[in-house]
Design an enzyme around this catalytic site. Structure first.
Site, PDB file in Angstrom:
ATOM      1  N   LYS A  34       0.786  -1.102  -0.007  1.00  0.00           N
ATOM      2  CA  LYS A  34      -0.130   0.037   0.021  1.00  0.00           C
ATOM      3  C   LYS A  34       0.909   1.209  -0.011  1.00  0.00           C
ATOM      4  CE  LYS A  34      -0.283  -0.291   5.075  1.00  0.00           C
ATOM      5  NZ  LYS A  34      -1.056  -0.824   6.113  1.00  0.00           N
ATOM      6  N   TYR A 234      15.559  30.409   7.572  1.00  0.00           N
ATOM      7  CA  TYR A 234      14.495  30.917   8.186  1.00  0.00           C
ATOM      8  C   TYR A 234      14.633  30.922   9.726  1.00  0.00           C
ATOM      9  CZ  TYR A 234      12.224  30.682   3.676  1.00  0.00           C
ATOM     10  OH  TYR A 234      12.022  30.744   2.312  1.00  0.00           O
TER      11      TYR A 234
HETATM   12  C1  LIG Z   1      -0.381  -1.776   6.904  1.00  0.00           C
HETATM   13  C2  LIG Z   1      -0.926  -3.161   7.355  1.00  0.00           C
HETATM   14  C3  LIG Z   1      -0.127  -4.122   7.550  1.00  0.00           C
HETATM   15  C4  LIG Z   1       1.275  -4.184   7.373  1.00  0.00           C
HETATM   16  O1  LIG Z   1       1.958  -3.539   8.760  1.00  0.00           O
HETATM   17  P1  LIG Z   1       3.446  -3.609   8.744  1.00  0.00           P
HETATM   18  O2  LIG Z   1       3.720  -3.191  10.215  1.00  0.00           O
HETATM   19  O3  LIG Z   1       3.980  -2.594   7.929  1.00  0.00           O
HETATM   20  O4  LIG Z   1       4.027  -4.726   8.835  1.00  0.00           O
HETATM   21  C5  LIG Z   1      -0.858  -5.404   8.116  1.00  0.00           C
HETATM   22  N1  LIG Z   1      -2.152  -5.379   8.001  1.00  0.00           N
HETATM   23  C6  LIG Z   1      -3.028  -4.490   7.964  1.00  0.00           C
HETATM   24  C7  LIG Z   1      -4.561  -4.450   8.103  1.00  0.00           C
HETATM   25  C8  LIG Z   1      -2.220  -3.103   7.511  1.00  0.00           C
HETATM   26  O5  LIG Z   1      -2.963  -2.067   7.291  1.00  0.00           O
END
Ligand SMILES: *Cc1c(COP(=O)(O)O)cnc(C)c1O
Length: 339
Positions: A34, A234
């Site tokens: 994702k 800044y």
């Molecule tokens: C993002 C996510 C993961 C992955 O988590 P990590 O800590 O990056 O391994 C797993 N399950 C769900 C439902 C998620 O949203």
């Protein structure tokens, strides 16, 4: 010369997949890609993960999944976030799998029922008797990086609630669960952060056998001498106490080098140097011990510069840091290597 360069090392990603598969001891690894694979590039990361033994891809949204479907016609792709009605139809056509946390279970699409065992976010409070559409049962851990007792309790709740349906694919583990909680493995683990060689615990990833995938480099665009009492940036938040060389590096918060990274260290011409003064939109200043020629290399992340260290300085997690790096080609060059 580009302002900065992102290097994505797919060889390291494959080695992380193998490390996770060893930890999972027979359970499947599902690669969480994702948010453009946490900023690493979803198609590249997904291809490498599948090639190294991951069994499925997980994303948050239907549009993310549709983009991957075009690249990977045969892969299992699970959408973990909620889908609207129109998206359910798209998911059906594209043979996606959907996590369902509430309401009606859509027909004609492979569904994973999501049970809330303690995350307190998406998820059903009670598991209904799963209808035929359901191929998987899932939940999500809230504290696998911090609170062992709560994690064990969530795993036990999940085990008990899903025990009558052990013919379905059961999955609750994230990266932290996969690495540290053998009882969380069930049939599959959904791993994101560890694929990218970043520690879910905020510690040195090598402690868990993980190798960072992302490198981020730039250069000194200009070195200048501040006289005692002169400032850079800044707000005059850095004033030289004595004559001091500083290097101006052409990355800033618009590139994802956040404003709260003032005080962190980067490697300039091989040596650790501190980022000083206010981070600008397009530039940072680093304190030097001597004049350096324009073009002197600067390592922001990678080659021993840990994203975990930057996250600690910024009071955040590596997830947020790497998702925030801007890979827009008008600002940075992105290179995929296999080393
Ligand atoms: C993002 C996510 C993961 C992955 O988590 P990590 O800590 O990056 O391994 C797993 N399950 C769900 C439902 C998620 O949203």
């Amino acid at each position: 010369m580009h302002r900065s360069e992102l290097t994505v090392n797919l060889g390291a990603l494959r080695r992380n997949v193998r490390t996770l598969l060893r930890a999972l001891n027979g359970a499947e690894l599902w690669a969480v890609v994702k948010a453009d694979a946490y900023g690493h590039g979803a198609a590249d990361a997904a291809g490498a993960a599948l090639g190294a033994g991951a069994s499925a891809l997980c994303v948050a949204t239907v549009p993310e999944a549709l983009a991957l479907r075009r690249e990977f016609p045969a892969a299992r792709i699970l959408v973990m976030g909620p889908a609207g009605n129109r998206e359910v139809a798209q998911a059906r056509d594209a043979r996606l799998e959907l996590a369902v946390s509430s309401g009606e279970i859509p027909a004609g699409v492979r569904v994973h029922l999501k049970l809330d065992t303690g995350m307190g976010r998406w998820g059903l409070s009670e598991l209904p008797v799963p209808p035929v559409e359901v191929v998987g049962l899932m939940s999500h851990l809230a504290t696998a990086d911090t609170d062992a007792a709560y994690t064990e309790w969530q795993i036990e709740r999940f085990r008990a609630a899903t025990a009558p349906y052990s013919h379905l694919t059961r999955h609750i583990a994230n990266s932290a669960g996969a690495l540290r909680y053998p009882t969380s493995r069930f049939d599959a683990a959904r791993c994101g952060i560890a694929l990218y060689g970043l520690s879910p615990f905020g510690t040195d990833p090598s402690e868990d056998g993980l190798e960072p995938v992302l490198g981020w480099t730039s250069h000194v665009a200009q070195a200048r001498l501040l006289r005692a009492g002169e400032s850079t940036g800044y707000g005059r938040r850095y004033v030289a106490e004595r004559d001091t060389w500083i290097g101006i590096v052409p990355v800033g918060y618009a590139d994802g080098f956040r404003r709260d990274l003032t005080g962190t260290h980067v490697r300039v011409a091989g040596e650790l140097r501190q980022v000083v003064g206010t981070v600008s939109m397009d530039a940072i200043s680093v304190e030097l011990d001597r004049e350096l020629p324009p073009g002197a290399p600067v390592v922001l992340i990678g080659h021993g510069m840990l994203a975990e260290e930057h996250a600690r300085v910024a009071g955040t997690i590596t997830y947020e840091l790497v998702c925030g790096i801007n890979s827009d080609p008008t600002r940075t060059r992105r290179v995929v290597v296999d080393a």
